[in-house]
Structures are given as structure tokens and as C-alpha cells.
Design an enzyme around this catalytic site. Structure first.
Site, PDB file in Angstrom:
ATOM      1  N   HIS A 199      44.715 -38.638  14.400  1.00 25.95           N
ATOM      2  CA  HIS A 199      44.162 -37.504  15.129  1.00 25.95           C
ATOM      3  C   HIS A 199      45.255 -36.959  16.030  1.00 25.95           C
ATOM      4  O   HIS A 199      45.911 -37.711  16.755  1.00 25.95           O
ATOM      5  CB  HIS A 199      42.954 -37.960  15.948  1.00 25.95           C
ATOM      6  CG  HIS A 199      42.488 -36.959  16.960  1.00 25.95           C
ATOM      7  ND1 HIS A 199      42.301 -35.630  16.649  1.00 25.95           N
ATOM      8  CD2 HIS A 199      42.174 -37.099  18.276  1.00 25.95           C
ATOM      9  CE1 HIS A 199      41.880 -34.992  17.734  1.00 25.95           C
ATOM     10  NE2 HIS A 199      41.810 -35.856  18.724  1.00 25.95           N
ATOM     11  N   ASN A 257      45.415 -29.708  19.339  1.00 24.30           N
ATOM     12  CA  ASN A 257      44.308 -30.631  19.051  1.00 24.30           C
ATOM     13  C   ASN A 257      43.166 -29.823  18.449  1.00 24.30           C
ATOM     14  O   ASN A 257      42.513 -29.042  19.142  1.00 24.30           O
ATOM     15  CB  ASN A 257      43.876 -31.323  20.352  1.00 24.30           C
ATOM     16  CG  ASN A 257      42.758 -32.333  20.148  1.00 24.30           C
ATOM     17  OD1 ASN A 257      42.123 -32.374  19.097  1.00 24.30           O
ATOM     18  ND2 ASN A 257      42.506 -33.131  21.171  1.00 24.30           N
ATOM     19  N   CYS A 286      36.044 -35.758  18.124  1.00 27.35           N
ATOM     20  CA  CYS A 286      37.324 -35.825  17.426  1.00 27.35           C
ATOM     21  C   CYS A 286      37.339 -36.867  16.319  1.00 27.35           C
ATOM     22  O   CYS A 286      38.200 -36.842  15.444  1.00 27.35           O
ATOM     23  CB  CYS A 286      38.446 -36.107  18.418  1.00 27.35           C
ATOM     24  SG  CYS A 286      38.665 -34.814  19.663  1.00 27.35           S
TER      25      CYS A 286
END
Length: 321
Positions: free
Chosen positions: A248, A278, A112
Site C-alpha cells: 500500500h 496515497n 486502505c
């Protein structure tokens, strides 16, 4: 010489999977998902929307905004944990498909945090004069790694790609960036690779994401809080100097905790989590492009990005837009 963001772009698959759709697949509900993580829907790639395809479309949009032609690009970096091939790199596919000249083109794997890692690398190429215009992309087809019977993970993720153009500039651009890794946490969040299963047969293997959510959450809140302080110190800035947090998009509670560290109201946090889920490395450039195109982030404003992911890896940067 600075590395400045001169264009942003993104791509989201056409198919949208709502919480109510997932509730038909596993024991969950729209209310449970929304309250726990803040997600209402996510985009899911079809068979033709490969990681490379999404990366290329996002790249084209960033190039268009930045008024950059393919022949002007002299560095391509793709951040992805879900590449179409083990080799060649996704970046090499992007390079030839957009018509860029022969130039350094490679993938990086930092989960990520992949986008902030890629920006840090491209920044150094530009600052030392090795590149003038870098194409930095994050593209993820993470739906292909999910166990759609595991309600703790399948509700969280979506597919998509985001891209930026970083160009040489005499004006301030990326002001500070910092990266971290603690490999001791690798068992908390991972996707097994082809060589990690012994014995291995193609017919019985499917790489599925594994996550120990509570442990990852606690680590993320702690490390990202420290990261914000580190970035501000490195940039010689105060929290009041930051106009926008572009985080994020993993979990609403993590976003709240980071905003609190900056003494920033949630109205100054770019949020796409509700509609994108996500999207791993792609979430920051997707959120950035969304905010730029919707006139939230304006020229001259200062943004702070942060990300945390499998590795465990985390990092971020401060940039004048």
C-alpha cells in the site's frame, strides 16, 4: 484448486496535481512534501470521473489482459470507502455497465486495506468452487473527502482505481492471506458518515478525512512488521522466496520499514507513491498493474502485498504470479 491472478488493470484521472500546485493553496512546499512522505504528484478526479466510472475502466483493462469476457465473470467485489451512493453498491453499477451476467456483486469497506480484504474473500469463493472468474476492483475518489486547507492531509491523497481478475487454476496463485482489525483505533483515522453528525443539515455538512498521522504511522510500522512474519509462516516461506513487495502506497518511510523486515532492497519494492500519492484501497492494484505492464513483475515470480488503514485494519497476501 487455486485462485490465480490472470489479469490486471487500472485507471487514473487525467488531472495531475503537483506539489507546487498545492503550495499555492496551503503553507507547504514541494521539498517539505517530498521529504516527509515521498510524494511529488497525484491524480484528481473531475466531476465525470466517479468512483464507478474509474472502477469500470480499470475492470475493462483487467478483463482485456486476462482475455476474459464479461459473460465469464461470476463474482464482482469492489473495495471502496468513497462510493458514489450509500446504496446501491458500486459493484452493482459495474456489473450492469460491463455487461456481466447476474452474479454476486457487492462492495466492501476496509479503508486502505480494502483490496486485500476483497482478494481474500474472492479467493475463498474460487477455492470452494462457488466462482470461476472473480473481478476484484478497488476504486477511490478520496479527493472529495479532503480539507484542502489542512496541509497535513491534503498533500497525501490521490484518486484512481485498480482491478484484477482472479481465476480458477491448477497452478499456485494466492498462496496465503491474512487479515486483522483493531477497532480501538477508529479515532486515529476516519471520515464521518452522514448519520454521525447530530443534528444534521445537508447544507452545513461535508464529510472530511481526519487523521492523527504520527499515531497511525507508529501503528502501521509495528503491525505491518508482524504481518510479514505471519504471512511467511502461513505460506511456509522464507523472506528470500519473495521476489517483489507490492505495498500500500502510504508513506515512503513505512515502505522502507516493511522492506527491511523482508531483508529486501528498495529495488525490489514496487513504488508508485511519488506519482500517485496515497490512493487508499486502490494503491496496491494500481501498483501491481503498473509493475506488470512495465515488465517488472514476470510470470512465475512471487509477490507479497500489505496494507494498513482506518479501522484500524491491516492485512496482505502472498501470490505466485
Amino acid at each position: 484448486m487455486f485462485a490465480k491472478i490472470t489479469g490486471t488493470g487500472s485507471y487514473l484521472p487525467a488531472k495531475v496535481l503537483h506539489n507546487t500546485d498545492i503550495a499555492k493553496m496551503v503553507d507547504t512546499s514541494d521539498e517539505w512534501i517530498t521529504q516527509r512522505v515521498g510524494i511529488k504528484q497525484r491524480h484528481i478526479a473531475n466531476e465525470s470521473e466517479t468512483t464507478a466510472h474509474m472502477a469500470i475502466e480499470a475492470a475493462k483493462n483487467a478483463m482485456s489482459m486476462g482475455n476474459i469476457q464479461a459473460q465469464d465473470i461470476d463474482l464482482i467485489i469492489v473495495a471502496t470507502g468513497t462510493a458514489d451512493y450509500i446504496m446501491p453498491s458500486t459493484a452493482s453499477i459495474v456489473q450492469t455497465q460491463i455487461g456481466a451476467p447476474c452474479c454476486p456483486s457487492f462492495d466492501i469497506s476496509a479503508a486502505c486495506s480494502g483490496f486485500v480484504y476483497a482478494v481474500d474473500i474472492a479467493k475463498q469463493y474460487i477455492e470452494n468452487g462457488s466462482a470461476k472468474n472473480a473481478l476484484v476492483i478497488a476504486s477511490e475518489r478520496i479527493s472529495r473527502t479532503l480539507d484542502w486547507q489542512d496541509r497535513s492531509t491534503c498533500v497525501l491523497f490521490g484518486d484512481g482505481a485498480g482491478a484484477i481478475i482472479l481465476s480458477q487454476s491448477n497452478e499456485a496463485g494466492i498462496i496465503a492471506s491474512t487479515l486483522y482489525c483493531d477497532g480501538e483505533g477508529k479515532d486515529m483515522l476516519n471520515i464521518p458518515g452522514l448519520l454521525s453528525k447530530t443534528p444534521f443539515t445537508q447544507t452545513q455538512y461535508h464529510a472530511m478525512l481526519h487523521m492523527e498521522g504520527n499515531k497511525v504511522f507508529k501503528k502501521a510500522v509495528s503491525k505491518l512488521s508482524d504481518l510479514v512474519s505471519d504471512l511467511l509462516t502461513k505460506a511456509n516461506m522464507q523472506d528470500s522466496d519473495i521476489d517483489w513487495l507490492v505495498p500500500h502506497q502510504a508513506n515512503y518511510r513505512i515502505l522502507e520499514a516493511t522492506a527491511k523486515k523482508l531483508n529486501m532492497p528498495m529495488s525490489q519494492v514496487i513504488l508508485t507513491l511519488e506519482n500517485h500519492g496515497n490512493t487508499s484501497a486502490a494503491s496496491i492494484p494500481l501498483a501491481l498493474d503498473h509493475a506488470v505492464r512495465n515488465n517488472q513483475i514476470k510470470p512465475g515470480q512471487t509477490i507479497l502485498t500489505e496494507a494498513f488503514g482506518a479501522g484500524l485494519v491491516w492485512g496482505g497476501f502472498i501470490a505466485k504470479f
